[in-house]
Design an enzyme around this catalytic site. Structure first.
Site, PDB file in Angstrom:
ATOM      1  N   ASP A 131       0.915  -1.237  -0.008  1.00 22.35           N
ATOM      2  CA  ASP A 131       0.042  -0.117  -0.083  1.00 22.35           C
ATOM      3  C   ASP A 131       0.807   1.234  -0.080  1.00 22.35           C
ATOM      4  OD1 ASP A 131      -2.329   1.339   0.116  1.00 22.35           O
ATOM      5  OD2 ASP A 131      -2.644   1.427   2.036  1.00 22.35           O
ATOM      6  N   GLU A 204     -10.700   3.574   4.127  1.00 20.96           N
ATOM      7  CA  GLU A 204      -9.797   4.545   3.291  1.00 20.96           C
ATOM      8  C   GLU A 204     -10.231   4.134   1.870  1.00 20.96           C
ATOM      9  OE1 GLU A 204      -5.570   5.316   5.710  1.00 20.96           O
ATOM     10  OE2 GLU A 204      -5.820   3.444   4.497  1.00 20.96           O
ATOM     11  N   GLU A 206      -9.553   4.085  -1.845  1.00 23.90           N
ATOM     12  CA  GLU A 206      -8.367   3.806  -2.534  1.00 23.90           C
ATOM     13  C   GLU A 206      -8.504   3.230  -3.985  1.00 23.90           C
ATOM     14  OE1 GLU A 206      -4.664   2.252  -0.979  1.00 23.90           O
ATOM     15  OE2 GLU A 206      -5.116   2.817   1.409  1.00 23.90           O
ATOM     16  N   ASP A 238      -8.964   0.107   2.127  1.00 22.23           N
ATOM     17  CA  ASP A 238      -7.958  -0.292   3.090  1.00 22.23           C
ATOM     18  C   ASP A 238      -8.451  -0.039   4.541  1.00 22.23           C
ATOM     19  OD1 ASP A 238      -5.544  -1.091   4.442  1.00 22.23           O
ATOM     20  OD2 ASP A 238      -4.552   0.858   4.024  1.00 22.23           O
ATOM     21  N   ARG A 242      -7.875   3.028  13.736  1.00 21.52           N
ATOM     22  CA  ARG A 242      -7.135   4.296  13.903  1.00 21.52           C
ATOM     23  C   ARG A 242      -6.367   4.074  15.149  1.00 21.52           C
ATOM     24  NH1 ARG A 242      -5.722   5.274   8.910  1.00 21.52           N
ATOM     25  NH2 ARG A 242      -7.417   6.092   7.891  1.00 21.52           N
ATOM     26  N   GLN A 245      -3.830   1.393  15.022  1.00 21.06           N
ATOM     27  CA  GLN A 245      -2.601   1.941  14.374  1.00 21.06           C
ATOM     28  C   GLN A 245      -1.688   2.931  14.965  1.00 21.06           C
ATOM     29  OE1 GLN A 245      -4.189   3.731  10.718  1.00 21.06           O
ATOM     30  NE2 GLN A 245      -2.203   4.539  10.178  1.00 21.06           N
ATOM     31  N   LYS A 258      -4.100  -2.631  10.394  1.00 14.95           N
ATOM     32  CA  LYS A 258      -4.558  -2.585   8.881  1.00 14.95           C
ATOM     33  C   LYS A 258      -4.907  -4.095   8.246  1.00 14.95           C
ATOM     34  CE  LYS A 258      -3.376   1.823   7.594  1.00 14.95           C
ATOM     35  NZ  LYS A 258      -4.183   2.703   6.949  1.00 14.95           N
ATOM     36  N   THR A 262      -8.991  -5.909   3.877  1.00 15.56           N
ATOM     37  CA  THR A 262      -8.851  -4.938   2.585  1.00 15.56           C
ATOM     38  C   THR A 262      -9.629  -5.539   1.821  1.00 15.56           C
ATOM     39  OG1 THR A 262      -6.222  -4.988   3.393  1.00 15.56           O
ATOM     40  CG2 THR A 262      -7.202  -4.111   1.374  1.00 15.56           C
ATOM     41  N   GLU A 369      -9.620  11.846   8.640  1.00 15.07           N
ATOM     42  CA  GLU A 369      -9.468  13.191   7.950  1.00 15.07           C
ATOM     43  C   GLU A 369     -10.847  14.051   7.959  1.00 15.07           C
ATOM     44  OE1 GLU A 369      -7.094  13.463   4.094  1.00 15.07           O
ATOM     45  OE2 GLU A 369      -7.746  11.337   4.380  1.00 15.07           O
TER      46      GLU A 369
HETATM   47  O1  LIG Z   1       0.223   9.260   8.099  1.00 15.10           O
HETATM   48  C1  LIG Z   1      -0.072   8.269   8.945  1.00 15.10           C
HETATM   49  O2  LIG Z   1       0.065   8.292   9.930  1.00 15.10           O
HETATM   50  C2  LIG Z   1      -1.070   7.244   8.324  1.00 15.10           C
HETATM   51  C3  LIG Z   1      -1.457   7.054   7.272  1.00 15.10           C
HETATM   52  C4  LIG Z   1      -2.244   5.737   7.090  1.00 15.10           C
HETATM   53  O3  LIG Z   1      -2.744   4.859   7.579  1.00 15.10           O
HETATM   54  C5  LIG Z   1      -2.391   5.803   5.291  1.00 15.10           C
HETATM   55  C6  LIG Z   1      -1.889   4.602   4.837  1.00 15.10           C
HETATM   56  O4  LIG Z   1      -2.539   3.580   4.882  1.00 15.10           O
HETATM   57  C7  LIG Z   1      -1.582   4.678   3.393  1.00 15.10           C
HETATM   58  C8  LIG Z   1      -2.481   5.360   2.501  1.00 15.10           C
HETATM   59  O5  LIG Z   1      -3.506   4.843   2.489  1.00 15.10           O
HETATM   60  O6  LIG Z   1      -2.496   6.605   2.078  1.00 15.10           O
HETATM   61 CA   LIG Z   2      -4.204   2.843   3.111  1.00 11.34          CA
HETATM   62 MG   LIG Z   3      -6.108  -3.130   4.904  1.00  6.73          MG
END
Ligand SMILES: O=C(O)/C=C/C(=O)CC(=O)CC(=O)O
Ligand SMILES: [Ca+2]
Ligand SMILES: [Mg+2]
Length: 421
Positions: A131, A204, A206, A238, A242, A245, A258, A262, A369
């Site tokens: 990704d 997400e 994508e 995806d 959060r 993560q 993650k 997916t 976001e």
């Molecule tokens: O910037 C971060 O800390 C985390 C970003 C993501 O979780 C994004 C990721 O999976 C990549 C993406 O989808 O752009």
């Molecule tokens: Ca992603």
């Molecule tokens: Mg995923």
């Protein structure tokens, strides 16, 4: 192009006119074996029937068993000349002026299966899933949320397409339920991690490349040949927890936040079908190193949209609208960069673009976001949402609008079901 029209009736708003012909894998009956097909209007054309009838009669596919397989890996491994031959054969067979299939009632009945009765499966066996992180708007917003206003976008981001290795085993087809993951998270202000069902489950928005022939270990793909390794694109969600993560991913990157699921859309739209919607990619500043500098740098104008359908609701509500053309790094730069150290890509590999956020607040590609990490709510059919709740179905879609037709991806959906007890 001369006026292209199929004998199969296609509604003007359909995602699947004769100009598209996206590839998938399906079962006509629950007891049938999986086989490749292309979507046309409200039907799937069974390519195993077309191959068995000897209708792939071009020089490259005449004796091939690539459409007698339970997935598309063999076909995508053959490369662009074979893909073009298949497309030419299928556009001719399906055209209104060609009698071969149109007037053969028996074959038509076997080979044209109503989409409503077909079970759609993963189109390829995904050996590896990567990704990327190529939307500047997404990167900036995540940086501001997770790392503060000092340097939301680090300098390396402008020098190379950043990515992490995802998990291929949990890539699932649209329509598969997503079980809310459990895991560790750091409670704000607290020092002891929390363990339990994720409280910040997100989607997400994508897209993803389906890799064609790929490269041998140790032999990078030249940036100017990278397009020959892209069979086509799918829509991808995806799913991201959060809270899990944020606690686990420093310093090595995304892991359990993650890898619980997916989702990809069932239809792979080919680059040939997308070509009329290619546009000039953005100018990179600073200019990239030579191995990432391409003679022709292409984006695609693909409208993307995410909707949420809460449990018990008839209708879904749109939460964001974006476009693939907002990405900073191109699909070919992503692919060439992936191989520059000698890493081999294989047919059917999945390369996510990263979340496709646009410049406006309404075009942000995830709830992190859109709600600024749960500080604000978005409205979904009159309900407030900060993150996903059990029973929410997330429906992603994408399409290119031509003058007389639409090239669409169908939908990429998944419903959140409660965590394991
Ligand atoms: O910037 C971060 O800390 C985390 C970003 C993501 O979780 C994004 C990721 O999976 C990549 C993406 O989808 O752009
Ligand atoms: Ca992603
Ligand atoms: Mg995923």
């Amino acid at each position: 192009m001369a006026l292209l029209k199929s004998f199969v009736e296609v509604h003007p708003d359909s995602h699947f006119p004769i100009h598209n012909l996206p590839y998938g894998v399906f079962k006509p009956q629950p007891s049938s074996s999986p086989r490749p097909g292309v979507a046309i209007g409200d039907y799937v054309l069974d390519l195993s029937e077309i191959a068995s009838a000897g209708l792939f009669d071009g020089p490259l596919l005449r004796n091939s068993d690539c459409f007698l397989q339970p997935n598309l890996n063999k076909f995508v491994s053959l490369g662009r000349p074979a893909w073009k031959e298949a497309r030419a054969t299928l556009q001719k067979l399906l055209s209104a002026t060609e009698p071969t299939l149109r007037d053969d009632t028996e074959l038509r009945q076997k080979a044209l299966v109503p989409l409503s009765s077909a079970e759609l499966l993963l189109p390829v066996v995904v050996g590896d899933y990567t990704d990327f992180f190529t939307s500047l708007h997404h990167t900036k917003n995540c940086g501001l949320i997770f790392r503060g206003p000092q340097t939301p976008v680090l300098d390396n981001w402008y020098r190379l397409p950043i990515a992490y290795h995802g998990r291929a085993s949990s890539v699932v087809i649209s329509g598969t339920d997503i079980i809310r993951p459990r895991g560790q998270a750091h409670p704000s202000g607290g020092s002891t991690p929390y363990f339990g069902p994720s409280l910040k489950l997100d989607f997400e928005l994508e897209m993803a490349t389906i890799v064609g022939p790929g490269n041998e270990l140790g032999k990078p793909v030249d940036i100017n040949n990278a397009e020959d390794h892209i069979f086509g694109l799918v829509i991808m969600n995806d799913w991201s927890a959060r809270d899990i993560q944020a606690w686990e991913y420093i310093p090595l990157g995304p892991f359990l936040g993650k890898s619980f699921g997916t989702t990809i859309s069932p239809w792979i739209v080919t680059l040939e079908a997308l070509e009329p919607f290619a546009s000039q990619a953005p100018k990179l500043d600073p200019p990239p190193l030579p191995y990432l500098t391409e003679k022709v740098s292409k984006s695609y104008d693909i409208s993307l949209e995410a909707q949420i359908k809460p449990a018990g609701h008839e209708d879904s509500g749109v939460v964001t609208r974006s476009n693939l053309k907002h990405l900073y790094w191109t699909l070919t730069q992503q692919l060439a960069h992936h191989t520059i150290n000698g890493c081999n890509l294989r047919p059917g590999d999945l390369l996510g673009t990263g979340t496709v956020s646009g410049p406006e607040p309404e075009s942000r590609g995830c709830l992190l976001e859109l709600t600024w990490n749960g500080q604000n709510a978005v409205s979904v059919n009159g309900l407030d949402r900060k993150f996903l709740e059990d029973g929410d179905e997330v429906i992603l879609t994408g399409y290119c609008k031509g003058r007389d037709y639409t090239i669409g991806f169908g939908t990429c959906s998944g419903k959140i079901v409660p965590a394991a007890p």
